[in-house]
Design a protein around this motif. Structure first.
Motif: not given
Length: 148
Positions: A91-105
């Motif tokens: 694959h050329a690209t990996m996505l990830v979806g997450t909540g807008n939490v500072p340590w996770i970002m």
């Protein structure tokens, strides 16, 4: 340290750890059996992740979880490095979806992800109860992407 790919028949055995990153069993089941589950062991189980194929050139990290007592020890990062290498030629690209939490970002940005887009009200529309992480209510799903 060893990373194993887990067969479909064994995936349910990792639900306890997967629920640390996504607290809804039904949401996990939507991607668990169509994705690949990887488990990182260092003497015993430390971390898991699930990656799905979304198109010919895009894969998505749907879940990554490390037992809390092992946070900060680099297991999540090592697991990410493994899947980046594993999917690089597929694959050329990996996505990830997450909540807008500072340590996770920070975790994802440190691994080379960049903010791509967001889905407004994802958590409030798709979960039957308010979700919180570090005292922050999760509302929008923030998508990040990384070119492999």
């Amino acid at each position: 340290m060893i990373i194993k790919t887990i067969e479909n028949s064994e995936k349910v055995n990792f639900m306890e750890l997967l629920l640390l990153a996504d607290e809804d069993w039904k949401m996990i089941e939507k991607y668990l059996y169509r994705g690949e589950l990887f488990a990182l062991y260092d003497d015993d189980l430390k971390s898991v992740c699930v990656v799905t194929q979304e198109s010919d050139c895009i894969c998505e990290l749907k879940n990554i979880a490390t037992y809390e007592k092992w946070h900060g020890e680099g297991y999540g990062s090592k697991l990410l490095d493994h899947i980046f290498s594993y999917y690089k030629d597929k694959h050329a690209t990996m996505l990830v979806g997450t909540g807008n939490v500072p340590w996770i970002m920070r975790f994802y940005k440190k691994s080379g992800f960049k903010v791509s887009h967001r889905i407004r009200n994802f958590f409030t529309d798709n979960y039957d109860h308010p979700m919180f992480e570090d005292g922050v209510q999760l509302v929008d799903m923030v998508y990040l992407k990384k070119d492999l």
